[in-house]
Design a protein around this motif. Structure first.
Motif, short mmCIF file in Angstrom:
data_model
loop_
_atom_site.label_atom_id
_atom_site.label_comp_id
_atom_site.label_asym_id
_atom_site.label_seq_id
_atom_site.Cartn_x
_atom_site.Cartn_y
_atom_site.Cartn_z
N GLY A 76 0.64 -1.28 -0.14
CA GLY A 76 -0.04 -0.21 -0.08
C GLY A 76 0.80 1.29 -0.15
N GLN A 77 1.84 1.31 0.95
CA GLN A 77 2.79 2.61 0.92
C GLN A 77 3.60 2.66 -0.28
N ARG A 78 3.97 1.72 -0.98
CA ARG A 78 4.57 1.84 -2.21
C ARG A 78 3.50 2.32 -3.51
N LEU A 79 2.41 1.89 -3.36
CA LEU A 79 1.40 2.19 -4.67
C LEU A 79 0.96 3.39 -4.18
N PHE A 80 0.52 3.94 -2.93
CA PHE A 80 0.12 5.25 -2.81
C PHE A 80 1.11 6.29 -3.34
N ALA A 81 2.40 5.88 -2.70
CA ALA A 81 3.58 6.89 -3.14
C ALA A 81 3.49 7.07 -4.64
N ALA A 82 3.32 6.07 -5.42
CA ALA A 82 3.47 6.02 -7.00
C ALA A 82 2.37 6.85 -7.40
N ILE A 83 1.07 6.63 -7.14
CA ILE A 83 0.07 7.49 -7.54
C ILE A 83 0.05 8.65 -7.05
N THR A 84 0.65 9.23 -6.09
CA THR A 84 0.87 10.55 -5.68
C THR A 84 1.48 11.25 -6.38
N GLU A 85 2.83 10.58 -6.90
CA GLU A 85 3.83 11.31 -7.82
C GLU A 85 3.02 11.39 -9.17
N GLU A 86 2.65 10.60 -9.45
CA GLU A 86 1.83 10.45 -10.92
C GLU A 86 0.58 9.86 -10.94
N SER A 88 -1.68 7.75 -12.33
CA SER A 88 -1.89 7.19 -13.55
C SER A 88 -1.80 5.67 -13.32
N ILE A 89 -2.57 4.74 -14.38
CA ILE A 89 -2.47 3.49 -14.23
C ILE A 89 -0.83 3.17 -14.44
N ALA A 90 -0.23 3.72 -15.48
CA ALA A 90 1.07 3.44 -15.64
C ALA A 90 1.91 3.25 -14.59
N ALA A 91 1.59 4.47 -13.74
CA ALA A 91 2.76 4.60 -12.43
C ALA A 91 2.32 3.75 -11.42
N LEU A 92 0.93 3.26 -11.18
CA LEU A 92 0.61 2.31 -10.40
C LEU A 92 1.11 0.96 -10.68
N LEU A 93 0.98 0.41 -12.19
CA LEU A 93 1.43 -0.94 -12.58
C LEU A 93 3.01 -0.87 -12.50
N HIS A 94 3.72 -0.01 -12.82
CA HIS A 94 5.18 0.07 -12.81
C HIS A 94 5.55 -0.27 -11.25
N ALA A 95 5.06 0.63 -10.35
CA ALA A 95 5.35 0.26 -8.94
C ALA A 95 4.97 -1.15 -8.34
N TYR A 96 3.82 -1.76 -9.04
CA TYR A 96 3.37 -3.00 -8.49
C TYR A 96 4.41 -4.02 -8.97
N ARG A 97 4.70 -4.00 -10.41
CA ARG A 97 5.57 -4.92 -10.99
C ARG A 97 7.03 -4.95 -10.10
N GLN A 98 7.59 -3.71 -10.18
CA GLN A 98 8.94 -3.73 -9.29
C GLN A 98 8.82 -4.01 -7.81
N LEU A 99 7.52 -4.07 -7.16
CA LEU A 99 7.46 -4.62 -5.71
C LEU A 99 7.47 -6.00 -5.83
N ALA A 100 6.78 -6.73 -6.75
CA ALA A 100 6.81 -8.06 -6.92
C ALA A 100 8.12 -8.82 -7.48
N ARG A 101 8.70 -8.13 -8.27
CA ARG A 101 10.16 -8.32 -8.59
C ARG A 101 11.25 -8.39 -7.60
N GLU A 102 11.30 -7.18 -6.82
CA GLU A 102 12.01 -7.22 -5.93
C GLU A 102 11.81 -7.98 -4.35
N SER A 103 10.88 -8.54 -4.25
CA SER A 103 10.39 -9.30 -3.31
C SER A 103 9.57 -10.62 -3.65
#
Length: 185
Positions: A76-86, A88-103
């Motif tokens: 939640g923290q990472r996704l909220f940070a992403a959509i606060t910055e931009e 958009s669906i793109a910002a949200l999905l990029h953050a989601y993908r990165q989170l899954a790949r990191e852990s």
């Protein structure tokens, strides 16, 4: 304009020792997967006797719920940070993908199998997923978008795509399809 973001539901207070246990469990989880994380292995890693762990967690499933709670809070923290910055669906999905790949092991633990909802803080799961609603404005679109993101993520971290697949392009096509579809509505 970015909508007002909801406050995260409170997480249970963990003692210093309980936090030490969850941190160790998470390291083991990421290194070896959930199947490896037993109370006996965890105790050995911490240099204590396994029964000592039960002073802090009722059992392995309580530890699992604590890890999932941490994972949902981080998501939640990472996704909220992403959509606060931009916003958009793109910002949200990029953050989601990165989170899954990191852990990847934490991602699997928090998104696969039955969710121990009764053992999670009230409202945490909904809060962690609400960025999908905030960028789509519709609960069904939000579920469809999350389903796309989860499907892509789990297939990617499990190396299920054929060799040579251009996953960046596939993600971008999904982003474009969802963005165009919501604009058209």
């Amino acid at each position: 304009m970015t909508p007002e973001l909801p406050e995260r539901p409170p997480l249970p207070e963990l003692s210093v020792r309980a936090r030490e246990i969850t941190d160790c469990a998470r390291r083991l989880l990421e290194a070896h997967g959930w199947e490896y994380v037993t109370m006996r292995v965890l105790a050995a890693e911490l240099g204590i006797k396994a029964p000592s762990l039960y002073k802090h967690f009722r059992g392995r499933e309580a530890l699992r719920a604590a890890l999932i709670s941490d994972g949902l809070a981080e998501t939640g923290q990472r996704l909220f940070a992403a959509i606060t910055e931009e916003h958009s669906i793109a910002a949200l999905l990029h953050a989601y993908r990165q989170l899954a790949r990191e852990s990847p092991s934490m991602y699997r633990l928090a998104t696969s199998g039955e969710m121990p909802r009764a053992d999670l803080p009230d409202g945490l799961e909904e809060w962690a997923g609400s960025p999908f609603f905030l960028v789509t404005g519709d609960p069904y679109d939000a579920q469809a978008l999350w389903s796309f993101a989860h499907g892509m993520s789990i297939l990617e971290i499990d190396n299920r795509y054929p060799p040579g697949s251009e996953l960046d392009r596939t993600w971008e096509r999904g982003i474009r399809a969802f963005t165009n579809s919501l604009r058209a509505e």
